[in-house]
Design a protein around this motif. Sequence first.
Motif, mmCIF file in Angstrom:
data_model
loop_
_atom_site.group_PDB
_atom_site.id
_atom_site.type_symbol
_atom_site.label_atom_id
_atom_site.label_comp_id
_atom_site.label_asym_id
_atom_site.label_seq_id
_atom_site.Cartn_x
_atom_site.Cartn_y
_atom_site.Cartn_z
ATOM 1 N N ASP A 111 -50.894 -120.964 -3.935
ATOM 2 C CA ASP A 111 -51.468 -122.155 -3.243
ATOM 3 C C ASP A 111 -50.262 -122.979 -2.340
ATOM 4 O O ASP A 111 -50.363 -123.405 -1.455
ATOM 5 N N VAL A 112 -49.267 -123.415 -3.264
ATOM 6 C CA VAL A 112 -48.145 -124.159 -2.904
ATOM 7 C C VAL A 112 -47.371 -123.264 -1.551
ATOM 8 O O VAL A 112 -47.104 -123.980 -0.667
ATOM 9 N N ARG A 113 -47.203 -121.937 -1.765
ATOM 10 C CA ARG A 113 -46.588 -121.295 -1.003
ATOM 11 C C ARG A 113 -47.421 -121.124 0.324
ATOM 12 O O ARG A 113 -47.038 -121.232 1.648
ATOM 13 N N ALA A 114 -48.745 -120.858 0.273
ATOM 14 C CA ALA A 114 -49.719 -120.918 1.363
ATOM 15 C C ALA A 114 -49.560 -122.155 2.166
ATOM 16 O O ALA A 114 -49.476 -122.256 3.342
ATOM 17 N N PHE A 115 -49.621 -123.383 1.583
ATOM 18 C CA PHE A 115 -49.512 -124.581 2.215
ATOM 19 C C PHE A 115 -48.322 -125.006 2.799
ATOM 20 O O PHE A 115 -48.265 -125.220 4.057
ATOM 21 N N VAL A 116 -47.167 -124.689 2.264
ATOM 22 C CA VAL A 116 -45.893 -124.486 2.831
ATOM 23 C C VAL A 116 -45.667 -123.912 3.974
ATOM 24 O O VAL A 116 -45.005 -124.278 4.950
ATOM 25 N N LEU A 117 -46.140 -122.505 4.211
ATOM 26 C CA LEU A 117 -46.163 -121.734 5.183
ATOM 27 C C LEU A 117 -46.964 -122.281 6.348
ATOM 28 O O LEU A 117 -46.396 -122.153 7.454
ATOM 29 N N ALA A 118 -48.236 -123.038 6.187
ATOM 30 C CA ALA A 118 -49.011 -123.388 7.103
ATOM 31 C C ALA A 118 -48.060 -124.677 7.843
ATOM 32 O O ALA A 118 -48.135 -124.880 8.838
ATOM 33 N N LEU A 119 -47.483 -125.386 6.802
ATOM 34 C CA LEU A 119 -46.735 -126.585 7.523
ATOM 35 C C LEU A 119 -45.485 -126.286 8.258
ATOM 36 O O LEU A 119 -45.195 -126.567 9.313
ATOM 37 N N ARG A 120 -44.685 -125.133 7.789
ATOM 38 C CA ARG A 120 -43.924 -124.572 8.518
ATOM 39 C C ARG A 120 -44.283 -123.869 9.965
ATOM 40 O O ARG A 120 -43.669 -123.910 11.017
ATOM 41 N N ASP A 121 -45.374 -123.288 9.922
ATOM 42 C CA ASP A 121 -45.825 -122.659 11.072
ATOM 43 C C ASP A 121 -46.098 -123.667 12.118
ATOM 44 O O ASP A 121 -46.157 -123.285 13.129
ATOM 45 N N CYS A 122 -46.608 -124.820 11.474
ATOM 46 C CA CYS A 122 -46.883 -125.856 12.593
ATOM 47 C C CYS A 122 -45.905 -126.715 13.040
ATOM 48 O O CYS A 122 -45.998 -127.779 13.606
ATOM 49 N N GLU A 123 -44.579 -126.398 12.374
ATOM 50 C CA GLU A 123 -43.428 -127.164 12.722
ATOM 51 C C GLU A 123 -43.363 -128.660 12.038
ATOM 52 O O GLU A 123 -42.799 -129.430 12.384
ATOM 53 N N LEU A 124 -44.213 -128.720 10.806
ATOM 54 C CA LEU A 124 -44.502 -129.889 10.119
ATOM 55 C C LEU A 124 -43.304 -130.129 8.942
ATOM 56 O O LEU A 124 -42.998 -131.101 8.553
#
Length: 97
Positions: free
Chosen positions: A78-91
């Motif tokens: 879950d943490v990995r998926a969330f961090v990837l989502a943040l990264r993909d949105c440049e957040l």
Amino acid sequence: MASAELDPAAPIARSPEAVFAPGPPENFIMHLTSGRCVSVDDAGVRIWELLESPRSLSELVDRLAQEFSGDRDAIAADVRAFVLALRDCELALPSPQ
């Protein structure tokens, strides 16, 4: 770096272009320039708080496994998926720390 790649030891930090907008009804993290955003739950809010200082994926997982009950492998996924989502949105971005 492809979307699925994330070095568990590499530091990650909040983007200076990202802002947190607390709910109700929902919490969001939004990129000021692009307008891209993600909705975040309590665990996502905690990850965002922890990213105030650069941290690696491994550090985030260790900390959340201590703070939240649940299977460590599920927390890590879950943490990995969330961090990837943040990264993909440049957040959140890789940090030289």
